[in-house]
Every structure is written in structure tokens, then in C-alpha cells.
Design an enzyme around this catalytic site. Sequence first.
Site, mmCIF file in Angstrom:
data_model
loop_
_atom_site.group_PDB
_atom_site.id
_atom_site.type_symbol
_atom_site.label_atom_id
_atom_site.label_comp_id
_atom_site.label_asym_id
_atom_site.label_seq_id
_atom_site.Cartn_x
_atom_site.Cartn_y
_atom_site.Cartn_z
ATOM 1 N N ARG A 190 50.305 41.836 52.908
ATOM 2 C CA ARG A 190 49.687 41.485 51.642
ATOM 3 C C ARG A 190 49.747 39.985 51.398
ATOM 4 N NH1 ARG A 190 51.279 44.137 45.835
ATOM 5 N NH2 ARG A 190 50.040 42.800 44.498
ATOM 6 N N VAL B 166 43.773 39.036 45.520
ATOM 7 C CA VAL B 166 45.125 38.820 45.020
ATOM 8 C C VAL B 166 45.983 40.074 45.157
ATOM 9 C CG1 VAL B 166 46.477 38.328 42.933
ATOM 10 C CG2 VAL B 166 44.436 36.971 43.451
ATOM 11 N N GLU B 167 45.386 41.241 44.938
ATOM 12 C CA GLU B 167 46.152 42.485 44.992
ATOM 13 C C GLU B 167 46.563 42.871 46.414
ATOM 14 O OE1 GLU B 167 47.450 44.482 42.859
ATOM 15 O OE2 GLU B 167 46.597 43.869 40.941
ATOM 16 N N SER B 168 45.638 42.766 47.356
ATOM 17 C CA SER B 168 45.917 43.313 48.690
ATOM 18 C C SER B 168 45.493 42.416 49.849
ATOM 19 C CB SER B 168 45.198 44.660 48.849
ATOM 20 O OG SER B 168 43.785 44.466 48.880
ATOM 21 N N TYR C 136 49.382 35.729 37.908
ATOM 22 C CA TYR C 136 48.371 36.667 38.398
ATOM 23 C C TYR C 136 47.014 36.389 37.757
ATOM 24 C CZ TYR C 136 46.137 41.294 39.015
ATOM 25 O OH TYR C 136 45.269 42.322 39.309
#
Length: 243
Positions: free
Chosen positions: A66, A101-103, A189
Amino acid sequence: MSSRASRALVWMVVVVCLGLVAAAPASAQIYAIRDENGVLTLSDKPLGEGAQTYAVRGTASVRSTRGGTEGVRSSQWDDVIDHHANQHGIRPDLIRAVIQVESAFNPRARSHKGAMGLMQLMPATARDLGVRNAYDPLENIRGGVAYLRGLLDQFNGSEELALAAYNAGAGAVNKYGGTIPPYRETRDYVSRIQGKAGSSMGSRTVIYRITELIDGEAVVRYSNQRPARGTTFEIVQRHRSVE
């Protein structure tokens, strides 16, 4: 590929990873899985059934999939992202930024809290969205975009608050009076996604939520085009898109 060759390839990549990261705990584990197309995925997080586990010992740790692919963007799901973004009246670039950003566009990504896939859906959220396999990119994107649309509706079209709720939960946003919670992770985030998706400055865009009666059933759709007179609609989002 033979099992011997597969193991050799895994360890070759492990060695490369070890050379790229800073010193950390004395031991770690790396998870490896190969999909039906022969693509090998490595991570420091469990990758689901069928993944092989390798113990890595020494003075370095393995960077997770990630985080290790930060800055990488895949275009293979562009059509899927565009379709669902348009269907729900969300900027496609915003969806791409969330996935990045998440994965980091790793469909097998799994967080230590159990969030899964491209848009990191939690198990309960995935169930509520009718996502049967959160590691399927098509299902994950469909569910993740619908979830983000729901948050945008809940927070009157505010991308900042919807993103904060995506990260920290809607309850946290409400707890702090409809503002971004004072959590460093959440504020970072939101900032990172806005940086990748573009700020909300530029020409004005209005998103309409349109309700139509089709075969006796109310069907909701979203559009940036003003509906025809007599159509039932409401404005759910106003933002300024980047020129």
C-alpha cells in the site's frame, strides 16, 4: 511458472525491497499471491486465501504494498471509475485520488483494521453496499463510489467533510460539529486527496440529484446538466472544478 521459479522470483523481489527500506524490527513477514494472470503481489499485510507467507529476518523491514507504490496510478480501471463517477455525480479525479491514497491501486490491499481492496471497504460497509467480493475491483469501485456519494449527500456536497468521514467515520465528523476531526491522520488524508484530485477552485459545477418514475419505481440519478422543467430534482453539490 514452476514452484521453484516462483519462489526464486518472490525472494528476488524481497531482497530488492529490503534494500529500499530503512532499518526496523529484527523480523517481519511478507505475504505473496499470484493472480490468474500470473501477476505477483507482495505485501506486509495478509492478502487473503491462497497467499503464501514468508518470514524475513534481519535488520530491515519490508515496505507494504500500500505504501510502497505511492505515486503509482493504474489506468486499467479508468472506464469503470468514469462510469460510476458519472452515475453518482462525482468527479472521476476525486475517485482516482481516493483509490491512490487508500490502496495505491492495489486490488488486494488489506489494512490492519480489515479494510479491503481498491477503495478499502470495511467488511460491514461492503455488506451494506451489496459488495460480495471486496477484492474484485469492479465490485469494490461500485460500492466505494456509492458509499462516497452517500457521504457527500450527508454532508451537503462538501468534499472535505465526505473525505473526512470516509477516513474517520461520519460519527467523528458530526462529533466535531460538522468539521474535519482534529485527527492528524484524517487531516493529512483529506489534504493528500485534495492535492491529487485538484482543489475546488476554478469554474463552477453544479450537481443535480434527479428522481424519475420508471415503470412505477422511483429511480435516482445524478447529472451536471440542469434537468428539464417538470423533472423532480435537487441540487446536492456545488464545487469549483479545476480548469
